[in-house]
Every structure is written in structure tokens, then in C-alpha cells.
Design an enzyme around this catalytic site. Sequence first.
Site, PDB file in Angstrom:
ATOM      1  N   LYS A  80     -91.928   5.001  21.045  1.00 30.04           N
ATOM      2  CA  LYS A  80     -90.604   4.628  20.513  1.00 30.04           C
ATOM      3  C   LYS A  80     -90.529   5.000  19.036  1.00 30.04           C
ATOM      4  O   LYS A  80     -91.503   4.800  18.288  1.00 30.04           O
ATOM      5  CB  LYS A  80     -90.382   3.126  20.706  1.00 30.04           C
ATOM      6  CG  LYS A  80     -89.001   2.630  20.312  1.00 30.04           C
ATOM      7  CD  LYS A  80     -88.869   1.119  20.545  1.00 30.04           C
ATOM      8  CE  LYS A  80     -87.486   0.588  20.240  1.00 30.04           C
ATOM      9  NZ  LYS A  80     -87.380  -0.879  20.423  1.00 30.04           N
ATOM     10  N   SER A 155     -83.501  -2.310  23.392  1.00 21.04           N
ATOM     11  CA  SER A 155     -83.355  -1.145  22.552  1.00 21.04           C
ATOM     12  C   SER A 155     -84.342  -0.012  22.869  1.00 21.04           C
ATOM     13  O   SER A 155     -84.121   1.116  22.437  1.00 21.04           O
ATOM     14  CB  SER A 155     -83.524  -1.555  21.087  1.00 21.04           C
ATOM     15  OG  SER A 155     -84.823  -2.045  20.854  1.00 21.04           O
ATOM     16  N   SER A 179     -86.317  -6.175  24.226  1.00 19.46           N
ATOM     17  CA  SER A 179     -86.159  -4.718  24.186  1.00 19.46           C
ATOM     18  C   SER A 179     -87.190  -3.900  24.951  1.00 19.46           C
ATOM     19  O   SER A 179     -87.041  -2.690  25.062  1.00 19.46           O
ATOM     20  CB  SER A 179     -86.147  -4.238  22.740  1.00 19.46           C
ATOM     21  OG  SER A 179     -84.867  -4.428  22.207  1.00 19.46           O
TER      22      SER A 179
HETATM   23  N1  GLN Z   1     -81.019  -6.909  22.319  1.00 15.87           N
HETATM   24  C1  GLN Z   1     -81.616  -7.774  21.355  1.00 15.87           C
HETATM   25  C2  GLN Z   1     -81.024  -7.505  19.999  1.00 15.87           C
HETATM   26  O1  GLN Z   1     -80.154  -6.731  19.918  1.00 15.87           O
HETATM   27  C3  GLN Z   1     -83.109  -7.584  21.338  1.00 15.87           C
HETATM   28  C4  GLN Z   1     -83.508  -6.357  20.660  1.00 15.87           C
HETATM   29  C5  GLN Z   1     -84.973  -6.171  20.616  1.00 15.87           C
HETATM   30  O2  GLN Z   1     -85.726  -6.816  21.361  1.00 15.87           O
HETATM   31  N2  GLN Z   1     -85.413  -5.336  19.712  1.00 15.87           N
HETATM   32  O3  GLN Z   1     -81.420  -8.066  19.033  1.00 15.87           O
END
Ligand code: GLN
Length: 486
Positions: A80, A155, A179
Site C-alpha cells: 500500500k 482505504s 481499511s
Molecule cells: N474508513 C475509515 C476512515 O475513513 C477507516 C479508514 C482506515 O482504516 N484507514 O477513517
Amino acid sequence: MTELYELTIHEAGTLLRQRKISSVELTQAHLDRIRAVDPKVKAFTLVTDELALQQAKEADRRIASGTQLAPLTGIPLAIKDVICTKGITTTCGSRMLENFKPPFDATTMKHLHAAGIVMVGKTNMDEFAMGSSTEHSAFFPTHNPWDLERTPGGSSGGSAATVAAGMAMGAYGSDTGGSIRQPGALCNVLGLKPTYGRVSRYGLVAFGSSLDQIGPFARDAHDIALLLQAIAGPDACDSTSSPQPVPDYSVALTGSIKGMRIGVPEEYWVEGTQPGVVKAVREDIETLRTLGAQVSDVSLPSTKYGVAAYYIIAPAEASANLARYDGVKYGYSYRDTDDMWESMEKSRQYGFGQEVKRRIMLGTYALSSGYYDAYYKQAEKVRSLIRQDFEKAFERFDALVSPTSPTVAFKIGEISDPYQMYLSDVFTIPANLAGICGISIPGGFSAGLPVGLQLLGNAFKEDVILRIAHAFEKVTDYHKRWPTAI
Ligand code: GLN
């Protein structure tokens, strides 16, 4: 015949060590696959093909000499774009870091290089890991290999999609509120969020420092065990990494979960969860029962405040972490002015996308004097309650089980209301707030789209949830199915 890109890591590892295949062949097969399908999926921000072939040759040399061998030697993996890779662009999905080449490797990368992995590329993500769909990437959205009109989740959507589509044998992502697990669920691969402190965060671009963890994606539990093993452990560069000894995760994969106590949190069946998801997960729970697990209900009463607390705490930490992007030290810099303040302002104005700005504003507000007690302090209290819920539950249960996401993959552009998007993480967020571990595993399908089954384990009990995942895989074939849209 099985294509090389269809092999799991442990299968390929055996073939590599028996010299039946070479890492160069294996890597080439993945690079070919990337060329064939990534124009549709768009999972990568950067394909590092030259480097990959160079690393593959080096891995083949190691294998030939029989020295320095590790389970991941010669294995093509994707990373990532939030994990710092020395000299290789690490964008975080943001214009702010579009041209940023870190001068150092994240600790995770150091471990992976020592193991002799092959890095095929960096994967797309929501900007600064803020989002649940990979639509907030400043560059382009990633498409779900199961239906190209849909998002892969986020994400870490790019990482999940690369593994689902056979463009990498495994991948790493980061999980602050879901995410890794949510995109894993939406793409039909396994995704593990380790316990807070299990994996070093050094060189992981910070979002919510008390929540962030790096973790792996793969196509079976054995591979997840290998990918976690390679990066777990304490690190002098991260004072929040834990000295707790790292067990041999592969040993946990006994195939038996007879007598294990598994709790089903009542609060995890909220209104708004799609009936197809509920049906698949209920069936999965029956499967666990037939495997000999003792399954019963448990209550985690503070769950309903999880999303609200998270959307105070995560933005608060983000607003502090992202203060460093001032256009002075590194990253995008607006230079068309003599005024320092204007330069900072415009660097942030042009460098950050909308969602990131929303989080910075939310977080700054929640931390401002006069509101600190009402928001941040209150959210921290809720966090303690959520932690206590889990502590109590784990006195009676070895693991908890729930859907990973209330929905299957949604269409690109379908969710425009940020709050609606935040609700994607209602089942994953509590584990981050409590610091415990969780995994999403393929748990069936609803109208042809993957459904994820979430297993939550107590702190440092990754071996327990991996054991359940492995036993579940032995009697199901969901994880073996390949996406139909590519
Ligand atoms: N979707 C969640 C957010 O927008 C979690 C994102 C993540 O785990 N990096 O914060």
C-alpha cells in the site's frame, strides 16, 4: 493447469524451494497478469517491474545457494502506498506526496527485504487512508475485480484488488478503522488487522497513531500467517510496538476448533445490514458450529457509540499528524508567493483533497479549547467502555464473529454522503478503538458479490483467529473462487 498467479504463497514457496519454478518466472507471471488486468482494475499507483525482476533474480540466487531462505523469499507482493519505501515514490494517494520519495524504508519493508520478497508495486488508496472505497484517491478510483463498476472498498482497496485479481500473491495495507478488513471482505480475500503494537508503525505514514496498524492480505489463512510472521515484533523505532513474544503462527493452523468458544455480538446485526450479508454470515456461523465450536450470543452494549467516538478520535489525531504538511519540509509546496503564511495555506489548500480537509477541520474543532471536553474527552470515555465490553466478552469467549461490512461492494459514485460512507466501518471500528486483532475472511456471496466474515480475537491472539479461519477454509471453498469481471 493452474496458472502461476493462481498459486498461494505457501504452494509457490514449496515449488521454489524444490526448484520446480523460479522466482523470475513467478514474478514475470504476475507482471504479465498486471499488464493484462490492471488497466481495468487500476489497483497500482506504481508498478515496479524492473526492481521486481532484479529482486526475483536475487531471490533465485539465494534459493540456489540454499542460504538466507525465508518463507517469503522470491514471492511477489504489493505494498500500500502509505508504507514508506526508500527511494520509491510513496504518495499516500495524495497530491501532497505525489513526488515524495522517502529517504528510508519502513520497518516492515526492512523485514520484507531481509526475507527476500519481490515487490511488484505500490497500491492505490483513499488519500491518507481516509475512506472506505478508494474513491478518495487523488489519482483515480480502483475498481472491484468482481464487478468493475463497483468499488473494492477502502482505504486499502488497491492492495485487496491486487490479491483478488492475481496481480500479487499477497499484499500489505493499513487499518485504522477497517481499511484492511472491509476491502478484504468486498474483494473476497483475507485481510488481517493485527493487535495494536504487534507490528511496527515506523515508516507507516501516520493517520490516527493510536489506531493504525499494518497488516496483510492473502488468499488463505496459511499465507496470512506467513505474511504476519515476517513483520510482527518489537521495534526500537516505534515505542508503541510490543515486546510480547511472537508465536509461530503456522503452528496454530491445526484444522480443529472443537470446543472453542465463539461469541456472536448481538449489537452487530444492526438495521441497514443487507439481508444477503446477514444470510451468508448466519450460514457461516452454522458452519463454525458443525466444526465443533460452542457458539452463543454475547452483548457488547457500547458498540453503537463506536462510529461516533472514532470520528472524533481519528480526525483529532489526523489533524495533529497532518500538521507536518506545511509545504516547507517535503511534499507539495506552493512557491508562487513571497509570503510564508500564504505559501503554507496554499500548499495545504491545493495539496489536500476534500475528505482530508474535512477530517482536519473536524479534528481541529474537536480538540479546540472549549470543545475538547465535550468531544475528545467524551470520545475517549466511550473508547474505554468499548474496550471494557471486549475485555468482558473475552473472559467467556475465545473469539467473536460478525459480518465485516454491512453491505457488499457498492457502486463507484453511489455513496455521496460522507456520513453514509463512515457507516461502512460500523463493525470494524470497535476493534481499532480497543486495540484487539481482527480478520475478514471470505464468507460467501450475495447476488454474486463477496461477503466477508469477521473474526475478532483478544489482544495478541492472532493465532486463535487464524486457527478458526483455517478450519473454516477446510470446509468451504469461497476463498478459492476467482473474480468473474476480469
Ligand atoms: N474508513 C475509515 C476512515 O475513513 C477507516 C479508514 C482506515 O482504516 N484507514 O477513517
